[in-house]
Write a protein that holds these residues in place. Sequence first.
Motif, PDB file in Angstrom:
ATOM      1  N   SER A   1       0.682  -1.264   0.044  1.00  0.00           N
ATOM      2  CA  SER A   1      -0.196   0.078  -0.188  1.00  0.00           C
ATOM      3  C   SER A   1       0.818   1.320   0.007  1.00  0.00           C
ATOM      4  O   SER A   1       0.433   2.526  -0.640  1.00  0.00           O
ATOM      5  CB  SER A   1      -0.983  -0.091   0.958  1.00  0.00           C
ATOM      6  OG  SER A   1      -1.768  -1.069   1.251  1.00  0.00           O
ATOM      7  N   LEU A   2       1.841   1.202   0.909  1.00  0.00           N
ATOM      8  CA  LEU A   2       2.939   2.465   0.813  1.00  0.00           C
ATOM      9  C   LEU A   2       3.466   2.579  -0.562  1.00  0.00           C
ATOM     10  O   LEU A   2       3.455   3.741  -0.980  1.00  0.00           O
ATOM     11  CB  LEU A   2       3.965   2.223   1.838  1.00  0.00           C
ATOM     12  CG  LEU A   2       3.717   2.529   3.415  1.00  0.00           C
ATOM     13  CD1 LEU A   2       4.630   2.025   4.174  1.00  0.00           C
ATOM     14  CD2 LEU A   2       3.490   4.166   3.238  1.00  0.00           C
ATOM     15  N   THR A   3       4.051   1.555  -1.363  1.00  0.00           N
ATOM     16  CA  THR A   3       4.661   1.653  -2.333  1.00  0.00           C
ATOM     17  C   THR A   3       3.838   2.081  -3.501  1.00  0.00           C
ATOM     18  O   THR A   3       4.125   3.123  -4.301  1.00  0.00           O
ATOM     19  CB  THR A   3       5.031   0.369  -2.787  1.00  0.00           C
ATOM     20  OG1 THR A   3       6.042  -0.127  -2.012  1.00  0.00           O
ATOM     21  CG2 THR A   3       5.802   0.353  -4.401  1.00  0.00           C
ATOM     22  N   SER A   4       2.487   1.661  -3.268  1.00  0.00           N
ATOM     23  CA  SER A   4       1.449   2.222  -4.155  1.00  0.00           C
ATOM     24  C   SER A   4       1.184   3.605  -4.273  1.00  0.00           C
ATOM     25  O   SER A   4       1.028   4.224  -5.364  1.00  0.00           O
ATOM     26  CB  SER A   4       0.118   1.257  -4.275  1.00  0.00           C
ATOM     27  OG  SER A   4      -0.882   1.604  -5.262  1.00  0.00           O
ATOM     28  N   LEU A   5       1.055   4.018  -2.911  1.00  0.00           N
ATOM     29  CA  LEU A   5       0.517   5.433  -2.597  1.00  0.00           C
ATOM     30  C   LEU A   5       1.838   6.445  -3.375  1.00  0.00           C
ATOM     31  O   LEU A   5       1.660   7.392  -3.931  1.00  0.00           O
ATOM     32  CB  LEU A   5       0.444   5.566  -1.354  1.00  0.00           C
ATOM     33  CG  LEU A   5      -0.994   5.191  -0.505  1.00  0.00           C
ATOM     34  CD1 LEU A   5      -0.823   5.452   0.757  1.00  0.00           C
ATOM     35  CD2 LEU A   5      -2.079   6.310  -1.079  1.00  0.00           C
ATOM     36  N   ILE A   6       2.938   5.940  -3.050  1.00  0.00           N
ATOM     37  CA  ILE A   6       4.218   6.702  -3.572  1.00  0.00           C
ATOM     38  C   ILE A   6       4.290   6.604  -5.009  1.00  0.00           C
ATOM     39  O   ILE A   6       4.345   7.727  -5.563  1.00  0.00           O
ATOM     40  CB  ILE A   6       5.426   6.176  -2.908  1.00  0.00           C
ATOM     41  CG1 ILE A   6       5.429   6.253  -1.215  1.00  0.00           C
ATOM     42  CG2 ILE A   6       6.579   6.684  -3.658  1.00  0.00           C
ATOM     43  CD1 ILE A   6       6.638   5.557  -0.741  1.00  0.00           C
ATOM     44  N   GLU A   7       4.123   5.702  -5.625  1.00  0.00           N
ATOM     45  CA  GLU A   7       3.765   5.529  -7.102  1.00  0.00           C
ATOM     46  C   GLU A   7       2.980   6.308  -7.751  1.00  0.00           C
ATOM     47  O   GLU A   7       3.090   7.108  -8.744  1.00  0.00           O
ATOM     48  CB  GLU A   7       3.886   4.241  -7.679  1.00  0.00           C
ATOM     49  CG  GLU A   7       5.142   3.381  -7.384  1.00  0.00           C
ATOM     50  CD  GLU A   7       4.928   1.962  -7.830  1.00  0.00           C
ATOM     51  OE1 GLU A   7       3.562   1.313  -8.122  1.00  0.00           O
ATOM     52  OE2 GLU A   7       5.871   1.010  -7.665  1.00  0.00           O
ATOM     53  N   GLN A   8       1.652   6.431  -7.119  1.00  0.00           N
ATOM     54  CA  GLN A   8       0.441   7.138  -7.680  1.00  0.00           C
ATOM     55  C   GLN A   8       0.628   8.640  -7.658  1.00  0.00           C
ATOM     56  O   GLN A   8       0.595   9.474  -8.119  1.00  0.00           O
ATOM     57  CB  GLN A   8      -0.596   6.693  -6.873  1.00  0.00           C
ATOM     58  CG  GLN A   8      -1.511   5.553  -7.167  1.00  0.00           C
ATOM     59  CD  GLN A   8      -2.585   4.988  -6.453  1.00  0.00           C
ATOM     60  OE1 GLN A   8      -2.935   5.783  -5.553  1.00  0.00           O
ATOM     61  NE2 GLN A   8      -2.719   3.766  -6.178  1.00  0.00           N
ATOM     62  N   ARG A   9       1.562   9.046  -6.162  1.00  0.00           N
ATOM     63  CA  ARG A   9       1.862  10.473  -6.046  1.00  0.00           C
ATOM     64  C   ARG A   9       2.968  10.879  -7.248  1.00  0.00           C
ATOM     65  O   ARG A   9       2.753  11.855  -7.628  1.00  0.00           O
ATOM     66  CB  ARG A   9       2.465  10.462  -4.675  1.00  0.00           C
ATOM     67  CG  ARG A   9       2.658  12.078  -4.181  1.00  0.00           C
ATOM     68  CD  ARG A   9       3.163  11.734  -2.794  1.00  0.00           C
ATOM     69  NE  ARG A   9       3.393  13.277  -2.262  1.00  0.00           N
ATOM     70  CZ  ARG A   9       3.560  13.604  -0.915  1.00  0.00           C
ATOM     71  NH1 ARG A   9       3.632  12.344  -0.089  1.00  0.00           N
ATOM     72  NH2 ARG A   9       3.532  14.693  -0.501  1.00  0.00           N
ATOM     73  N   GLU A  10       3.891  10.098  -7.345  1.00  0.00           N
ATOM     74  CA  GLU A  10       4.858  10.434  -8.431  1.00  0.00           C
ATOM     75  C   GLU A  10       4.291  10.646  -9.696  1.00  0.00           C
ATOM     76  O   GLU A  10       4.726  11.613 -10.482  1.00  0.00           O
ATOM     77  CB  GLU A  10       5.947   9.588  -8.469  1.00  0.00           C
ATOM     78  CG  GLU A  10       6.981   9.221  -7.129  1.00  0.00           C
ATOM     79  CD  GLU A  10       7.942   8.426  -7.371  1.00  0.00           C
ATOM     80  OE1 GLU A  10       7.989   7.713  -8.183  1.00  0.00           O
ATOM     81  OE2 GLU A  10       8.941   8.557  -6.288  1.00  0.00           O
ATOM     82  N   GLN A  11       3.301   9.810  -9.922  1.00  0.00           N
ATOM     83  CA  GLN A  11       2.664   9.712 -11.618  1.00  0.00           C
ATOM     84  C   GLN A  11       1.770  11.120 -11.574  1.00  0.00           C
ATOM     85  O   GLN A  11       1.794  11.692 -12.582  1.00  0.00           O
ATOM     86  CB  GLN A  11       1.809   8.589 -11.647  1.00  0.00           C
ATOM     87  CG  GLN A  11       1.055   8.478 -12.974  1.00  0.00           C
ATOM     88  CD  GLN A  11       0.420   7.309 -13.194  1.00  0.00           C
ATOM     89  OE1 GLN A  11       0.253   6.309 -12.335  1.00  0.00           O
ATOM     90  NE2 GLN A  11      -0.327   7.146 -14.350  1.00  0.00           N
ATOM     91  N   ARG A  12       1.098  11.314 -10.413  1.00  0.00           N
ATOM     92  CA  ARG A  12       0.201  12.343 -10.593  1.00  0.00           C
ATOM     93  C   ARG A  12       0.956  13.761 -10.582  1.00  0.00           C
ATOM     94  O   ARG A  12       0.729  14.621 -11.290  1.00  0.00           O
ATOM     95  CB  ARG A  12      -0.560  12.442  -9.362  1.00  0.00           C
ATOM     96  CG  ARG A  12      -1.843  13.558  -9.382  1.00  0.00           C
ATOM     97  CD  ARG A  12      -2.733  13.341  -8.175  1.00  0.00           C
ATOM     98  NE  ARG A  12      -2.368  13.332  -6.992  1.00  0.00           N
ATOM     99  CZ  ARG A  12      -2.129  12.375  -6.123  1.00  0.00           C
ATOM    100  NH1 ARG A  12      -2.604  10.919  -6.652  1.00  0.00           N
ATOM    101  NH2 ARG A  12      -1.779  12.085  -5.102  1.00  0.00           N
ATOM    102  N   HIS A  13       2.038  13.595  -9.970  1.00  0.00           N
ATOM    103  CA  HIS A  13       3.261  14.863  -9.824  1.00  0.00           C
ATOM    104  C   HIS A  13       3.512  15.156 -11.448  1.00  0.00           C
ATOM    105  O   HIS A  13       3.781  16.167 -11.735  1.00  0.00           O
ATOM    106  CB  HIS A  13       4.306  14.618  -9.094  1.00  0.00           C
ATOM    107  CG  HIS A  13       3.742  14.803  -7.567  1.00  0.00           C
ATOM    108  ND1 HIS A  13       4.729  14.961  -6.641  1.00  0.00           N
ATOM    109  CD2 HIS A  13       2.755  15.318  -6.982  1.00  0.00           C
ATOM    110  CE1 HIS A  13       4.296  15.091  -5.347  1.00  0.00           C
ATOM    111  NE2 HIS A  13       3.023  15.362  -5.829  1.00  0.00           N
TER     112      HIS A  13
END
Length: 337
Positions: free
Chosen positions: A139-151
């Motif tokens: 879940s942590l990894t997914s949140l960080i990846e989604q955040r980077e993609q959105r950025h």
Amino acid sequence: MSRFRSWLWQLVGGDAPYERTLLAEVLSILGEHAFETHKRTAEATRQAFSELSDQAHAGELDGIIPFVRQQRRDEQQFVEGHLNDLRDLAWNLLSALSKVAQGEAQDDAALRQQVQRLTQQTQRPDALNIQALRQTLQSLTSLIEQREQRHRQTLNQLQGQIHHLMRELAQARRESTTDPLTGLYNRRAFEETLRHTVGLNRLFGYPATMLLLDIDHFKQINDTYGHTVGDAALKWIAEQIVRVCKRKSDFAARYGGEEFVIILRETSLRDAQKIAQQLAEQVRKSPLSLPDSEPLRLTVSIGVSELQPHESEDEWLRRTDALLYQAKQAGRDRVAA
């Protein structure tokens, strides 16, 4: 506008040749400084004002007030539209930044929750659930990846909007400092360059010379051939200036009417005289081609002066203008320095 209208009705009602000539000149100047609107191009507006100027010379004044009033409204709407476009772009940028900030806050809350869960799981090794730990880390990894993609997506959008805004601002800047008829700089840009040139001279002693150029018998050209040929002559003279003054540091502007001004930085008076003579010769030997008549031979008078120590912008300009007047009084088609 009300004063202009009352003055115009006075012209209609009486014999006022001087005032009509003045009105024709005013309309011609308005045409010279016309710019593109949502209804017509700058060239079409210049042509319309040129025709109105001819009508004013002939005493035909009926259509002038409606046209000038409508043109003023069109220009106001055009400027307001561009300002609104810039406001919309700025608002979109602010909205995007606000969404980024909101997304950051939501992500931070979710990340804190996952970190707290992970901390609780690792603090109790005896009750550690490997499956639950793996899910938390995923879940942590997914949140960080989604955040980077959105950025990345937001950054690309912001970059596109910023580039568009910068292009709009650059275009507005060019239009505010460019003469629409000749493509040279306008008087506003000249006054700014004049201040910078004098400032550099005072700080570092860099030499600079000014050429003030006037087309000889330009009013006669307009009266004989019409304002369309007059405009062609102005553009043609501008082309000759660009051909002769082709260094990157050379600055050329249309000062007003049939007058042009050139600032040559790091140029001595002797070298500037040579350039002025070359420009006068270029104009003299190359007649302007006309579609339905013989080529039109033009000449120019030029005043040349070098900036003196402690001389102000106005003093330098007045001295150069006096030299231009001297060249015209001496018979035109010559350089006075």
